[in-house]
Design a protein around this motif. Structure first.
Motif, short mmCIF file in Angstrom:
data_model
loop_
_atom_site.label_atom_id
_atom_site.label_comp_id
_atom_site.label_asym_id
_atom_site.label_seq_id
_atom_site.Cartn_x
_atom_site.Cartn_y
_atom_site.Cartn_z
N ASP A 46 0.83 -1.21 0.00
CA ASP A 46 0.00 0.00 0.00
C ASP A 46 0.86 1.26 0.00
OD1 ASP A 46 -2.32 -1.43 -0.04
OD2 ASP A 46 -2.69 -1.30 2.13
N ARG A 59 2.22 3.15 9.49
CA ARG A 59 0.92 2.55 9.23
C ARG A 59 -0.07 3.68 8.95
NH1 ARG A 59 4.09 -0.92 9.72
NH2 ARG A 59 3.91 -2.99 10.68
N LEU A 60 -1.13 3.38 8.20
CA LEU A 60 -2.19 4.36 8.02
C LEU A 60 -2.92 4.57 9.34
CD1 LEU A 60 -3.83 3.39 4.60
CD2 LEU A 60 -2.53 5.44 5.11
N THR A 61 -3.28 5.82 9.59
CA THR A 61 -4.00 6.11 10.83
C THR A 61 -5.50 6.07 10.65
OG1 THR A 61 -3.88 8.49 10.38
CG2 THR A 61 -2.11 7.52 11.72
N GLU A 62 -5.94 5.94 9.38
CA GLU A 62 -7.37 5.88 9.13
C GLU A 62 -7.61 5.08 7.85
OE1 GLU A 62 -7.69 10.16 6.78
OE2 GLU A 62 -8.35 10.01 8.86
N GLU A 63 -8.84 4.67 7.66
CA GLU A 63 -9.21 3.89 6.47
C GLU A 63 -9.00 4.75 5.21
OE1 GLU A 63 -10.54 0.50 4.42
OE2 GLU A 63 -9.94 0.80 6.52
N PRO A 64 -8.42 4.17 4.15
CA PRO A 64 -8.20 4.94 2.92
C PRO A 64 -9.50 5.52 2.38
CG PRO A 64 -7.10 2.80 2.81
CD PRO A 64 -7.96 2.77 4.03
N ASP A 65 -9.43 6.78 1.91
CA ASP A 65 -10.61 7.38 1.31
C ASP A 65 -10.77 6.90 -0.14
OD1 ASP A 65 -8.68 8.74 -0.12
OD2 ASP A 65 -8.97 10.64 0.92
N ARG A 124 -7.76 7.57 -2.51
CA ARG A 124 -6.60 6.70 -2.30
C ARG A 124 -6.88 5.29 -2.83
NH1 ARG A 124 -3.59 7.16 3.26
NH2 ARG A 124 -2.97 9.08 2.21
N LYS A 125 -8.10 4.81 -2.63
CA LYS A 125 -8.45 3.50 -3.16
C LYS A 125 -8.37 3.50 -4.69
CE LYS A 125 -11.45 2.06 0.66
NZ LYS A 125 -12.84 1.76 1.09
#
Length: 281
Positions: free
Chosen positions: A26, A58-64, A67-68
């Motif tokens: 990712d 690491r990502l701190t939140e779910e990809p928007d 980004r997906k």
């Protein structure tokens, strides 16, 4: 479909624990997309990205959604035939921006060569300045073409002239007030088309002023795009050796590279504003 990876990419990926590999993939996809968007073609140091994952990135939140979508685009690249790389893919999507960014990158690379070698090969200033000037010319023509895609705009074909002043006026005269008044925001909260919160990071009006400034600078020194290609004008008048301070008031190539980087961001912002009007009106 099998993923196409370089040897260095494979080594860095295999150096990580199995549960860290998806995080690494990712990060690579996000980095590639951002670097391609801003610089045309990314240099990816896979070993550095692997170290970032080991350090706890690491990502701190779910990809928007954006980004997906970027990651989906990277998945598409993995399946490209070996004869077609990502630069060729982007060229098929946006020929003008691809050509412009390639000349800018060539100028940047030549700047780095001169700045990092001793003694300096100052003769490389000729192709450096030509690359940056051509980046500016092709960028202007690309913006004119992009703006013509706005449904309410007057159809116009980019002039094939090398005259930067003329190209600048064609672009500026055809941009809508909506485009010119566009502002850039960070962490913006938008409701019903209005920004309710966030930090304003720039505006297209300033970007247009910077673009106009550099059009004027290059047009003054090289109005017909032959100043840095030949030792004399079409009338046979010899050109002096190009000294940056005499040309642009800059002390060294690192300053020029920095200014062109700002110009590149301004051109990118103008393009985003035009694209936004094409999509949203």
């Amino acid at each position: 479909m099998a993923e196409q990876r370089t040897e260095k990419h494979e080594l860095a990926r295999n150096s990580l624990p199995e549960d860290s590999v998806p995080v690494f993939d990712d990060l690579v996809a996000d980095y590639r997309f951002a670097a391609t968007k801003h610089h045309g073609s990314p240099f990816v140091s896979y070993v550095v990205l692997a170290d970032l994952v080991r350090a706890g990135w690491r990502l701190t939140e779910e990809p928007d959604a954006a980004r997906k979508q970027a990651r989906a685009l990277q998945e598409m690249f993995r399946g490209l035939p070996s004869s077609q790389d990502s630069d060729e893919f982007f060229y098929s999507m946006d020929r003008w921006e691809s050509i412009a960014s390639s000349y800018r990158r060539a100028g940047d690379l030549l700047c780095d060569v001169v700045l990092n070698t001793s003694p300096r090969d100052t003769s490389l200033v000729f192709p450096i300045l030509f690359c940056y000037r051509h980046f500016l010319e092709v960028s202007l023509k690309g913006l004119i073409q992009l703006n013509a895609d706005i449904p309410t705009s007057t159809p116009i074909k980019a002039p094939m002239s090398h005259l930067l002043d003329k190209l600048w006026h064609v672009l500026n005269d055809n941009l809508s007030e909506n485009t010119k008044s566009t502002t850039m925001w960070q962490d913006a909260t938008v409701e019903d088309g209005k920004v309710l919160a966030g930090v304003q990071t720039g505006n297209v009006q300033d970007d247009l002023q910077l673009l106009n400034h550099w059009c004027g600078q290059f047009a003054k020194e090289d109005p017909t795009s032959d100043r840095f290609r030949y030792p004399e004008s079409r009338q046979g008048d010899p050109y002096k050796f190009p000294r940056l301070h005499d040309l642009f008031g800059l002390d060294d190539l690192d300053k020029l590279k920095c200014e062109i980087d700002k110009l590149g961001q301004a051109i990118h912002n103008i393009g985003l504003a035009i694209a936004g009007e094409i999509e949203f009106g």
